[in-house]
Design an enzyme around this catalytic site. Structure first.
Site, PDB file in Angstrom:
ATOM      1  N   ASP A  64       0.877  -1.174   0.000  1.00  0.00           N
ATOM      2  CA  ASP A  64       0.000   0.000   0.000  1.00  0.00           C
ATOM      3  C   ASP A  64       0.913   1.223   0.000  1.00  0.00           C
ATOM      4  OD1 ASP A  64      -2.264   1.638   0.196  1.00  0.00           O
ATOM      5  OD2 ASP A  64      -2.195   1.620   2.378  1.00  0.00           O
ATOM      6  N   GLU A 121      -1.486  -1.315  -4.791  1.00  0.00           N
ATOM      7  CA  GLU A 121      -2.726  -0.584  -5.009  1.00  0.00           C
ATOM      8  C   GLU A 121      -2.474   0.560  -5.983  1.00  0.00           C
ATOM      9  OE1 GLU A 121      -6.085   0.073  -1.959  1.00  0.00           O
ATOM     10  OE2 GLU A 121      -4.815   1.857  -1.841  1.00  0.00           O
ATOM     11  N   ASP A 144      -2.358   0.908   7.240  1.00  0.00           N
ATOM     12  CA  ASP A 144      -1.607   0.744   5.995  1.00  0.00           C
ATOM     13  C   ASP A 144      -1.174  -0.707   5.799  1.00  0.00           C
ATOM     14  OD1 ASP A 144      -1.614   3.583   5.242  1.00  0.00           O
ATOM     15  OD2 ASP A 144      -0.321   3.830   6.987  1.00  0.00           O
TER      16      ASP A 144
END
Length: 167
Positions: free
Chosen positions: A7, A66, A138
């Site tokens: 992430d 992502e 996260d």
């Protein structure tokens, strides 16, 4: 198969590693790389070094990241894009291909709803990876990205087998 989910973030870059055996998922490790320094270049180098150490330690077979969403703050989006570049560069340098998933696709795969909030994502990550203790939101998002990739990789594998069998 071992997957690292990433992430990307300039301040905090979440990472999560899972193992996949058939339809069984298991948590391996997770954490957050926190950028250090004040200059942008120093912060990016810090993220690079930390993520490189994670990949060397946990030796994943696949990487998933992502995709970046564009917000109203153009300068912030550009900085996030630079952190995302680091998050893509490190796995590729280690010989891994990098799959990319939209945030809504990750949430839909893990929670079942594309607009789930962070608490819902973390809850479902804990359900799907018993014993996992995400190091923060996260890291939970990174584990969700890894889970999402495992579902896509398994589907692609089943499709490839079906096509081969049909020949």
């Amino acid at each position: 198969m071992r997957i690292i989910g990433i992430d990307p973030g300039l301040r905090n870059l979440g990472w999560g590693v899972i193992d996949v055996s058939g339809s069984r998922l298991s948590h391996v490790a997770n954490g957050v790389c926190c950028s250090e320094g004040t200059a942008l270049a120093d912060r990016l180098l810090s993220l690079y070094d930390q993520l490189r150490a994670v990949i060397l330690e946990w030796t994943p077979d696949h990487a998933a990241i992502e995709q970046t969403f564009v917000n109203r703050d153009g300068a912030g989006t550009l900085k996030l894009g630079q952190a995302r570049g680091i998050a893509m560069l490190v796995p590729v340098q280690a010989g891994l291909s990098v799959a990319e998933y939209a945030p809504n696709s990750v949430k839909k795969a893990v929670v079942g709803v594309g607009h789930a909030d962070k608490r819902q994502v973390e809850h479902m990550v804990r359900l799907q990876l018993p014993g996992a203790q995400p190091a923060g939101p996260d890291a939970a998002d990174a584990l969700a990205i890894a889970i999402c990739h495992s579902f896509h990789a398994q589907s692609a594998g089943r499709l490839a087998k079906a096509v081969e069998a049909a020949r």
